[in-house]
Design a protein around this motif. Structure first.
Motif, PDB file in Angstrom:
ATOM      1  N   MET A   1       0.831  -1.202   0.000  1.00 18.06           N
ATOM      2  CA  MET A   1       0.000   0.000   0.000  1.00 18.06           C
ATOM      3  C   MET A   1       0.862   1.246   0.000  1.00 18.06           C
ATOM      4  N   LYS A   2       1.916   1.217   0.799  1.00 21.33           N
ATOM      5  CA  LYS A   2       2.800   2.384   0.830  1.00 21.33           C
ATOM      6  C   LYS A   2       3.399   2.626  -0.539  1.00 21.33           C
TER       7      LYS A   2
ATOM      8  N   ILE B   1       2.155   1.962  -3.366  1.00 20.09           N
ATOM      9  CA  ILE B   1       1.157   2.532  -4.269  1.00 20.09           C
ATOM     10  C   ILE B   1       0.972   4.016  -3.954  1.00 20.09           C
ATOM     11  N   TYR B   2       0.919   4.307  -2.667  1.00 22.07           N
ATOM     12  CA  TYR B   2       0.714   5.714  -2.314  1.00 22.07           C
ATOM     13  C   TYR B   2       1.931   6.546  -2.669  1.00 22.07           C
ATOM     14  N   ASP B   3       3.097   5.910  -2.649  1.00 21.23           N
ATOM     15  CA  ASP B   3       4.308   6.639  -3.030  1.00 21.23           C
ATOM     16  C   ASP B   3       4.217   7.129  -4.462  1.00 21.23           C
TER      17      ASP B   3
ATOM     18  N   GLN C   1      -1.961  12.111   3.835  1.00 18.35           N
ATOM     19  CA  GLN C   1      -1.720  11.898   5.255  1.00 18.35           C
ATOM     20  C   GLN C   1      -0.713  10.785   5.433  1.00 18.35           C
ATOM     21  N   ASP C   2      -0.106  10.786   6.609  1.00 16.93           N
ATOM     22  CA  ASP C   2       0.899   9.754   6.859  1.00 16.93           C
ATOM     23  C   ASP C   2       0.272   8.391   7.039  1.00 16.93           C
ATOM     24  N   ASN C   3      -0.903   8.352   7.587  1.00 15.80           N
ATOM     25  CA  ASN C   3      -1.467   7.040   7.903  1.00 15.80           C
ATOM     26  C   ASN C   3      -2.512   6.616   6.880  1.00 15.80           C
ATOM     27  N   ALA C   4      -2.534   7.294   5.750  1.00 17.19           N
ATOM     28  CA  ALA C   4      -3.506   6.896   4.726  1.00 17.19           C
ATOM     29  C   ALA C   4      -3.304   5.445   4.294  1.00 17.19           C
ATOM     30  N   PRO C   5      -2.023   5.027   4.026  1.00 13.68           N
ATOM     31  CA  PRO C   5      -1.868   3.621   3.634  1.00 13.68           C
ATOM     32  C   PRO C   5      -2.345   2.678   4.730  1.00 13.68           C
ATOM     33  N   LYS C   6      -2.009   3.020   5.959  1.00 12.91           N
ATOM     34  CA  LYS C   6      -2.348   2.104   7.049  1.00 12.91           C
ATOM     35  C   LYS C   6      -3.858   1.939   7.156  1.00 12.91           C
ATOM     36  N   GLU C   7      -4.547   3.035   7.006  1.00 11.30           N
ATOM     37  CA  GLU C   7      -6.002   2.927   7.120  1.00 11.30           C
ATOM     38  C   GLU C   7      -6.566   2.139   5.962  1.00 11.30           C
ATOM     39  N   HIS C   8      -5.952   2.343   4.822  1.00 16.07           N
ATOM     40  CA  HIS C   8      -6.401   1.603   3.655  1.00 16.07           C
ATOM     41  C   HIS C   8      -6.213   0.108   3.873  1.00 16.07           C
TER      42      HIS C   8
END
Lengths: 634, 218
Positions: B153-154, B156-158, B169-176
């Motif tokens: 996920m990280k 992809i967000y990168d 946001q920093d925790n967007a991947p984590k929430e996803h």
């Protein structure tokens, strides 16, 4: 998009399979090919020489003639080929650019014809590969200089409205510009020579009359010499004044070396005029006459070589200074040694150490006048050591000056290279701009409100293709890929300015992480304004907010995150815990979502706009009494 | 499971057979002069579901970018990054590389490339889901853990980069990832197995629909 990788677009699109299972939103429709086109061969007939290539190859660069629809103008229906009435040799390079992605510049080609061909085919020369770029730039510079020289020659004869002052200055600087200048040049040169010779002859003892002893010619023919001197000084004065008048910057001219030499050359005469009758200073006056010899330096205007020599010596000053210093040390050492060695001998000429200096200098420079010679054995031994070391010391200045000269020479060349490097930087900047232009078309197409909705709804790309600038199929596929990524992550691409705008106004603080303490926007790494850091940072003294509040915050955060409303825009709530009054450096203010389930009295929130434009309601800040929490709304 | 890659015939030296004992300089030199030729068109036709024309187009593109016939990870990342000018796609490209490099020899040959593409673009929905699962399962142990999913996920967000709207946001991947596991992890044991994955995907309308996007990529 770069050339060769256009062929890898199917792979990139296939790789998007990794995003599909994690995406929460539906993906946009893909641009469909109008027809299942087979890759076709295109024939390019350039002045009779036929080139063939795949259509896809040409499509790699859609902003050139061959890659765009502009080539249709050259299509010949009968022969089913594209005919260009251009140079086939240069076309070979152009076509290779499409094939390999690198543009080369052949050395045998004339620079202007090459430039013309590139301009015709719509290719910017900055793309020339590094292997050939230096050559290209050199040739281009030579050409430009040649053109400039031609222009200057023409300009001199053509421009009538150059001021008289400028013509005079140019005449002084470059005697070849006009006949008058040449005449002036030779006249001044002649008078300088006359003046110098006069000064010399002045001191020669003329033929003696029987009743008088030899006297210098100057005293014999005082009037004649005086007349010649006056004439020369008058010429020099007039010349100096004229130069002063014509100089573009009088102050700079007066500070320049040549003008100082001029002044020094004529000043003694005037001082002499003023002080003729005063006996006391006549001695000083005589000394002043020495300065007349500086007139010889006026020749340096006439000789380029003198100027270069002077410049070399000037730039060697530090080296020569050091040399002088080391020489002085050696002289002092040897003089001392010789003095003490010769102290014993009678009638020694080495009466003191300074007196020995003369001997040391004469010996070290291998002059050997012989007016002072050591008599004792010790003196002779040290004397020979002195002369041997002198040989070494004399060998030092020459390489210093030579190396300095070559250094200056190379410096000149390096100055040229530095100019080229600046150009190189500009060139790289231009290439970078054109490369980052890949992201621009995508954002442009989004801003124009393009295919998004059209594609989703109608699924046809007919409209998409005909809107605005003609988007090639490749580009539309690439854009679709980027849109899929947006949908996967539920974020949109924006460009830098928009991003900064949003950051300033929309101000989304970093959400509380799972730890109870809220990370405030105090540190730069925590805010949206900075790079998304791997770990969220916490202020050292971020006090933990009351539990239920934190939970509520989390809830609201979660609620927002998964909302399907596309532009959550500026209406997210963020509760800043501000132990200090420090916010992020841009002083982000935050706005509040109406859907927040927060039990804090809040000012009436603004309704979220549909497309994230900045709402212009005034900002207000409310402080909750119990917690050090500030909720501000835009 | 990934199709077996047949033995490839080479013109000069074989990077698979033990030339690794030489020093690195020579190794690089060797690799750079290796010309790796894929098998005949016919064999590939049998093994993949592409037509001849499609294979030709694919190979021309491949060979143009990689004249030596194989892609190493650096080139792979470079090529992939051209499509994402705003973000950093190197991590995701790394995962892709791992997924394409079925025989784990550090390079992707044309066969690997075309096999992978064949599954994604011409395979059944199940095949595609399998391939995606294989991509997510970083250590290839048959199940996806939260850490693996977080890495993916990280990455992809990168690719989105810094300039996004709304701000990243920093925790967007984590929430996803949390969301993903909520959806996929049926028995809540903290990992997603292949069966859970396929089952959950088949139930999700969006995913099914998006899988069909790949039908006409080429």
């Amino acid at each position: 998009m770069a050339a060769g990788v256009a062929a890898w677009l199917p792979f990139a699109r296939a790789a998007a399979i990794g995003w599909m299972p994690v995406a929460n939103l539906p993906m946009p429709m893909a641009p469909a090919e109008k027809s299942k086109r087979q890759d076709e061969l295109i024939i390019l007939n350039v002045s009779g020489r036929r080139f063939q290539t795949w259509k896809n190859t040409l499509d790699r660069y859609p902003d050139t003639l061959l890659g765009s629809s502009e080539k249709e103008f050259f299509y010949d229906e009968e022969t089913k080929e594209y005919f260009f009435d251009r140079d086939p040799d240069v076309f070979r390079c152009v076509l290779n650019f499409y094939r390999t992605g690198k543009l080369h510049y052949p050395r045998y080609e004339c620079i202007s014809s090459y430039d013309e061909e590139l301009a015709f085919f719509g290719i910017i020369p900055e793309i020339i590969g590094d292997c050939c770029y230096e050559e290209y730039k050199d040739r281009k510079r030579e050409n430009a200089e040649r053109l400039m020289d031609d222009q200057e020659d023409n300009k001199d004869s053509k421009q009538p409205n150059v001021t008289f002052r400028e013509t005079m200055w140019r005449a002084f600087e470059n005697p070849h510009t006009s006949t008058m200048a040449l005449v002036f040049y030779y006249v001044t040169g002649f008078f300088i020579a006359v003046s110098v010779i006069t000064n010399v002859v002045e001191t020669v003892p003329c033929g003696a009359t029987p009743n008088q002893k030899d006297m210098p010619c100057g005293e014999r023919y005082t009037v004649a010499f005086f007349c010649i001197d006056t004439a020369c000084v008058m010429i020099f004065t007039v010349e100096y004044l004229m130069r002063l008048f014509a100089a573009p910057s009088r102050y700079r001219f007066m500070r320049s070396v040549m003008s100082i030499i001029d002044v020094v050359a004529i000043l003694p005469y005037y001082i002499g005029l003023v002080m003729t009758n005063n006996e006391d200073v006549s001695g000083a006056f005589v000394t002043l006459r020495v300065f007349r010899v500086f007139r010889i330096f006026k020749f340096s205007r006439h000789s380029q070589g003198l100027r270069i020599l002077g410049y070399t010596l000037k730039s060697c000053a530090s080296e020569l200074g050091f040399l002088l210093f080391s020489l002085t040390m050696a002289i002092i050492i040897f003089a001392t040694v010789m003095f003490y060695a010769e102290k014993g001998s009678t009638s020694s000429k080495f009466t003191s150490i300074p007196a020995s200096f003369w001997y040391t200098i004469v010996t070290m420079t291998t002059l050997g006048y012989g007016d002072m010679v050591p008599k004792t054995i010790a003196g002779k031994i040290f004397g020979s050591i002195c002369s041997l070391s002198g040989v070494l010391v004399i060998a030092l200045p020459v390489p210093v000056i030579v190396s300095n000269f070559s250094r200056i020479y190379h410096q000149n060349q390096r100055a040229d290279k530095r100019r080229a490097q600046k150009v190189q930087k500009a060139r790289l900047a231009r290439i970078r701009i054109s490369k980052t232009g890949t992201s621009r078309p995508f954002l442009h197409s989004k801003r124009n409100g393009l295919p998004n909705e059209a594609l989703d709804l109608t699924g046809s790309i007919e409209e998409g293709n005909h809107q605005g600038a003609a988007i090639s199929l490749l580009e539309s596929q690439h854009h679709h890929l980027l849109r899929c990524l947006e949908k996967t992550t539920n974020h949109k691409f924006v460009d830098e300015h928009l991003y900064e705008q949003n950051c300033l106004e929309g101000a989304l603080q970093s959400y509380p992480s799972h730890s109870p303490s809220l990370s405030s926007s105090g540190s730069l790494t925590g805010t949206c304004c900075s790079r998304r850091a791997r770990k969220s940072s916490h202020l050292p003294n971020a006090s933990a907010p009351p539990g239920p509040l934190c939970g509520l915050q989390e809830l609201s955060a979660v609620h927002i995150q998964h909302s399907d409303r596309p532009p959550l825009s500026t209406s997210r709530s963020s509760l800043n815990l501000m132990p200090k009054e420090v916010l992020c450096k841009t002083n982000c203010k935050s706005s509040q979502i109406t859907a927040a389930i927060i039990s804090i009295p809040t000012p009436p929130g603004t309704t979220p706009d549909g497309d994230g434009h900045t709402p212009s309601s005034p900002s207000s800040q409310t402080t909750v009494s119990s917690n050090i929490v500030k909720v501000s709304a835009l | 499971d990934p199709p077996a890659v047949p033995v490839i015939s080479l013109s000069t030296s074989n990077p698979k057979s033990g030339h690794y004992t030489q020093n690195s300089v020579e190794d690089d030199f060797e690799l750079s002069t290796v010309c790796y030729r894929p098998e005949g068109l016919d064999k590939l036709l049998e093994q993949t579901k592409f037509t001849k024309k499609e294979l030709q187009i694919l190979y021309r593109g491949f060979k143009n970018e990689c004249p030596s016939g194989i892609v190493n990870e650096e080139a792979f990342k470079l090529i992939y990054s051209q499509f994402f000018p705003q973000g950093d796609s190197s991590t995701y490209a790394h995962f892709l590389f791992e997924a394409f490099d079925t025989n784990k020899n550090g390079s992707v040959s044309f066969e690997d490339f075309v096999m992978g593409l064949s599954i994604i673009l011409r395979g059944s929905i199940n095949d595609r889901l399998n391939w995606a699962f294989n991509l997510y399962d970083l250590n290839k142990d048959g199940c996806i853990t939260k850490e693996e999913m977080l890495d993916i996920m990280k990455s992809i967000y990168d690719m989105m980069g810094k300039w996004t709207y709304p701000c990243m946001q920093d925790n967007a991947p984590k929430e996803h990832v949390e969301n993903f596991f909520q959806k996929m992890d049926r028995n809540n044991d903290g990992v997603v197995t292949i069966d859970e994955f396929i089952e959950s995907c088949q139930k999700d309308e969006n995913i099914m629909q998006s899988m069909q996007l790949f039908d006409n990529v080429i």
